[in-house]
Design a protein around this motif. Structure first.
Motif, PDB file in Angstrom:
ATOM      1  N   TYR A 155     -41.232  28.485 -31.861  1.00 56.23           N
ATOM      2  CA  TYR A 155     -40.601  28.075 -33.042  1.00 56.23           C
ATOM      3  C   TYR A 155     -39.189  28.536 -33.148  1.00 56.23           C
ATOM      4  CZ  TYR A 155     -40.346  27.053 -38.049  1.00 56.23           C
ATOM      5  OH  TYR A 155     -39.923  26.408 -39.149  1.00 56.23           O
ATOM      6  N   ILE A 156     -38.352  27.477 -33.108  1.00 58.22           N
ATOM      7  CA  ILE A 156     -36.959  27.637 -33.203  1.00 58.22           C
ATOM      8  C   ILE A 156     -36.188  27.582 -34.152  1.00 58.22           C
ATOM      9  CG2 ILE A 156     -34.869  27.073 -32.068  1.00 58.22           C
ATOM     10  CD1 ILE A 156     -36.692  25.638 -29.927  1.00 58.22           C
ATOM     11  N   VAL A 157     -35.520  28.477 -34.677  1.00 60.82           N
ATOM     12  CA  VAL A 157     -34.462  28.765 -35.932  1.00 60.82           C
ATOM     13  C   VAL A 157     -33.158  28.733 -35.553  1.00 60.82           C
ATOM     14  CG1 VAL A 157     -34.050  29.909 -37.705  1.00 60.82           C
ATOM     15  CG2 VAL A 157     -36.279  30.059 -37.041  1.00 60.82           C
ATOM     16  N   ALA A 181     -34.229  22.443 -33.215  1.00 64.09           N
ATOM     17  CA  ALA A 181     -34.695  23.415 -33.844  1.00 64.09           C
ATOM     18  C   ALA A 181     -35.962  22.987 -34.909  1.00 64.09           C
ATOM     19  CB  ALA A 181     -33.535  23.737 -34.792  1.00 64.09           C
ATOM     20  N   ASP A 182     -36.801  23.760 -35.186  1.00 64.45           N
ATOM     21  CA  ASP A 182     -37.801  23.739 -36.082  1.00 64.45           C
ATOM     22  C   ASP A 182     -37.322  23.885 -37.462  1.00 64.45           C
ATOM     23  OD1 ASP A 182     -40.337  23.208 -34.534  1.00 64.45           O
ATOM     24  OD2 ASP A 182     -39.419  24.748 -33.608  1.00 64.45           O
ATOM     25  N   LEU A 183     -36.299  24.643 -37.465  1.00 63.89           N
ATOM     26  CA  LEU A 183     -35.667  25.149 -38.872  1.00 63.89           C
ATOM     27  C   LEU A 183     -34.458  25.335 -38.707  1.00 63.89           C
ATOM     28  CD1 LEU A 183     -35.845  26.003 -41.650  1.00 63.89           C
ATOM     29  CD2 LEU A 183     -36.386  28.482 -40.954  1.00 63.89           C
ATOM     30  N   THR A 184     -33.378  24.703 -39.450  1.00 63.67           N
ATOM     31  CA  THR A 184     -31.873  25.014 -39.216  1.00 63.67           C
ATOM     32  C   THR A 184     -31.470  25.668 -40.457  1.00 63.67           C
ATOM     33  OG1 THR A 184     -31.552  22.891 -37.748  1.00 63.67           O
ATOM     34  CG2 THR A 184     -29.653  23.889 -39.240  1.00 63.67           C
ATOM     35  N   SER A 197     -30.631   9.496 -38.159  1.00 61.51           N
ATOM     36  CA  SER A 197     -32.210   9.598 -37.864  1.00 61.51           C
ATOM     37  C   SER A 197     -32.430  10.173 -36.183  1.00 61.51           C
ATOM     38  CB  SER A 197     -32.970   8.390 -38.036  1.00 61.51           C
ATOM     39  OG  SER A 197     -32.278   7.257 -37.111  1.00 61.51           O
ATOM     40  N   GLU A 198     -31.389   9.766 -35.637  1.00 55.09           N
ATOM     41  CA  GLU A 198     -31.353  10.308 -34.060  1.00 55.09           C
ATOM     42  C   GLU A 198     -31.341  11.738 -33.869  1.00 55.09           C
ATOM     43  OE1 GLU A 198     -27.131   8.594 -34.577  1.00 55.09           O
ATOM     44  OE2 GLU A 198     -29.295   7.979 -35.365  1.00 55.09           O
ATOM     45  N   ASN A 199     -30.833  12.396 -34.911  1.00 50.64           N
ATOM     46  CA  ASN A 199     -30.738  14.040 -34.756  1.00 50.64           C
ATOM     47  C   ASN A 199     -31.806  14.594 -35.570  1.00 50.64           C
ATOM     48  OD1 ASN A 199     -28.089  13.543 -33.419  1.00 50.64           O
ATOM     49  ND2 ASN A 199     -26.985  13.261 -35.478  1.00 50.64           N
ATOM     50  N   ALA A 200     -32.673  13.884 -36.173  1.00 49.94           N
ATOM     51  CA  ALA A 200     -33.730  14.654 -36.672  1.00 49.94           C
ATOM     52  C   ALA A 200     -34.634  15.503 -36.021  1.00 49.94           C
ATOM     53  CB  ALA A 200     -34.829  13.667 -37.422  1.00 49.94           C
ATOM     54  N   GLU A 201     -34.580  15.144 -34.639  1.00 47.75           N
ATOM     55  CA  GLU A 201     -35.641  16.198 -33.631  1.00 47.75           C
ATOM     56  C   GLU A 201     -34.770  17.377 -33.520  1.00 47.75           C
ATOM     57  OE1 GLU A 201     -36.232  14.676 -29.872  1.00 47.75           O
ATOM     58  OE2 GLU A 201     -34.441  13.676 -29.954  1.00 47.75           O
ATOM     59  N   HIS A 202     -33.605  17.437 -33.634  1.00 54.25           N
ATOM     60  CA  HIS A 202     -32.811  18.635 -33.340  1.00 54.25           C
ATOM     61  C   HIS A 202     -32.878  19.619 -34.586  1.00 54.25           C
ATOM     62  CE1 HIS A 202     -31.566  16.562 -29.678  1.00 54.25           C
ATOM     63  NE2 HIS A 202     -30.860  15.749 -30.453  1.00 54.25           N
ATOM     64  N   ILE A 203     -32.690  18.962 -35.789  1.00 51.63           N
ATOM     65  CA  ILE A 203     -32.490  19.746 -36.945  1.00 51.63           C
ATOM     66  C   ILE A 203     -33.784  20.390 -37.435  1.00 51.63           C
ATOM     67  CG2 ILE A 203     -31.674  19.550 -39.239  1.00 51.63           C
ATOM     68  CD1 ILE A 203     -29.752  17.243 -38.184  1.00 51.63           C
TER      69      ILE A 203
END
Length: 510
Positions: A155-157, A181-184, A197-203
């Motif tokens: 799990y990435i913060v 990240a799972d949580l920013t 939307s293309e950045n949703a998987e990173h944030i």
């Protein structure tokens, strides 16, 4: 709320330090304390925490978080990257020293080769490598580290921002080299790139942390991007005059509908009425008379000479605003009618749906859109109108779409309502208003037709076209949120949004 660039945030940080009479290290303590609180509210002290810190201030944040976690009974494993010629920022170096003074902390400083720790799905990784301090895409060993972390199933913060992601534009960035990240946990406000939307998987999930940045500095720092919230709309809403009549509340001429697509016209008309328009006149195919009079008895109906579609747009009266497009279809006769209208009508109007598709069929008509007009395309309609970016390549991302919208808005002197998860209202002066209301349940047939009625209805009532767009988008989204609370997102239909417009207005006023 202003949405600042990464450079502007740095200036606000500096102004906060100067005005509040604190040090940079003390401001970092505020940030680390807020991050630590979010972490300890989620996981027990037995949870394995692995912290990766870079050489800059984002790394300083991470080291301060490691110290605070240690003080709360956690046993974080800390890796600080200070590779070869790199040097630590002053705050990062200070927090390294503070951390080392804790005693038996599990701390490793990487100055050359690095063997990463084994990570698994039960671990929490805290990303403090670069944040918003990044000036160029990641390269070298950092790309391998990012990919290793992403593939670990931990799990990435992310602190401030996922490392490798820029706060504004990410065109050309290799997405394999950005933390997923799972949580920013970001500071002050979301960054522009968080709304694509293309950045949703990173944030992942994003939480904005208040670190008490100086309000005067925030107010005096200019911005081109704004997040529209309830308070912004509340300030604009006008009370009704006690002796008002329906004409004072404005008149809307709505050209909408065709054979088999009269639902779009009904939804737009009903939304315009529910938002407060005094009188709505719908122009559509003659065969739709009974449908309109039955489904929307409060509206007037003007029949076209055709039973199937609109073949002429000859408004006989002066209307507060004209809107066209929902359900019109794109027959040759309708395209001709739109062509004739745009070349002869010089006041601002609202163009949506099939009106935009008619223009896409004859791209030269873009030059005929009256200055000050509003267009409200969804992604597909926008791409049909403006198929390529400034470099001649096809548009493939929300970021490119927004850049293109900013350019086109200025070129044609029109306002563009770019519909999506975060609907963006783009003005000719380059200002962009990003909507904060709405939910996935609104991705349903007819939702855009409702928005056309809401925006045009506000214009009819005397609100400026500029204010009507972002106000209308927010009210539309809030009505959708209220509908979702009653129906559930999965079960929502466009009519539910209309049914909650009145409650949305009351909610805003309260």
């Amino acid at each position: 709320m202003k949405i600042f660039t990464s450079e502007a945030i740095k200036k606000i940080d500096s102004a906060t330090i100067a005005i509040d009479g604190i040090t940079e290290l003390e401001l970092m303590e505020r940030a680390a304390s807020a991050v630590t609180y979010e972490i300890i509210s989620r996981w027990r002290t037995s949870k394995r925490m692995v912290i990766f810190a870079g050489p800059g201030n984002n790394g300083g944040d991470a080291l301060a978080v490691a110290r605070m976690l240690y003080e709360q009974g956690y046993r974080p494993e800390v890796f600080l990257f200070n590779i070869r010629s790199s040097h630590l920022s002053e705050c990062c170096a200070a927090n390294r020293q503070r951390l080392l003074e804790m005693g038996d902390i599990d701390f490793t400083e990487i100055v050359d080769n690095f063997s990463p720790p084994e990570l698994g799905p039960g671990d929490v990784v805290i990303d403090g490598l670069f944040g918003s301090g990044l000036h160029s895409p990641l390269k070298g060993g950092y790309t391998s580290l990012v990919q290793y972390i992403n593939n670990s199933e931990a799990y990435i913060v992310a602190i401030d921002m996922p490392s490798g992601l820029f706060g504004e534009w990410n065109e050309g960035t290799d997405r394999r080299n950005i933390i997923n990240a799972d949580l920013t946990l970001t500071f002050g406000a979301k960054r522009l790139s968080f709304f694509f939307s293309e950045n949703a998987e990173h944030i992942g999930q994003c939480i904005v942390l208040d670190i008490d940045l100086n309000r005067e500095a925030i107010a005096s720092t200019p911005a081109d991007f704004y997040l529209i919230e309830k308070e912004d709309v509340r300030e604009m809403l006008k009370p009704l005059y006690p002796f008002i009549n329906k004409y004072d509340n404005g008149t809307l001429y709505l050209i909408a509908g065709s054979y088999g697509m009269m639902g779009a016209a009904i939804l737009s008309a009903r939304a315009a009425q529910r938002i407060g328009t005094g009188l709505v006149t719908v122009h559509g195919p003659a065969s739709a008379n009974t449908i309109m009079q039955t489904s929307c008895p409060e509206a007037l109906f003007e029949a076209d000479t055709s039973d199937i579609c609109t073949t002429a747009i000859n408004h006989k009266h002066r209307y507060s605003v004209i809107a066209l497009g929902p359900g019109m279809g794109t027959s040759d006769e309708t395209i001709d009618a739109v062509d004739h209208f745009l070349k002869n009508y010089r006041k601002p109007c609202l163009l949506d749906a099939d009106a935009l598709n008619c223009i896409a069929a004859r791209p030269m008509l873009l030059r005929s859109i009256p200055k000050g007009s509003i267009i409200t395309p969804h992604t597909g309609e926008f791409d049909r109108l403006f198929q390529k970016n400034k470099n001649g390549a096809r548009i493939t991302s929300d970021e490119e779409r927004l850049k293109r919208a900013i350019s086109v808005s200025k070129m044609h002197d029109i306002t563009i309502v770019l519909k999506g998860r975060y609907t963006m209202t783009v003005r000719p002066d380059g200002k962009v208003y990003i909507n904060s209301s709405g939910n996935p349940g609104m991705a349903t047939a007819g939702s855009g037709d409702v928005l056309t009625g809401v925006i045009s209805g506000l214009i009819a009532q005397g609100y400026s076209p500029d204010a009507s767009t972002w106000m209308g988008v927010y009210i539309h989204g809030l009505a959708g949120d209220l509908a979702a609370a009653k129906q559930g997102e999965q079960s929502m239909i466009a009519g539910d949004i209309i049914d909650n417009l009145g409650q949305a207005i009351l909610n805003i006023k309260r």
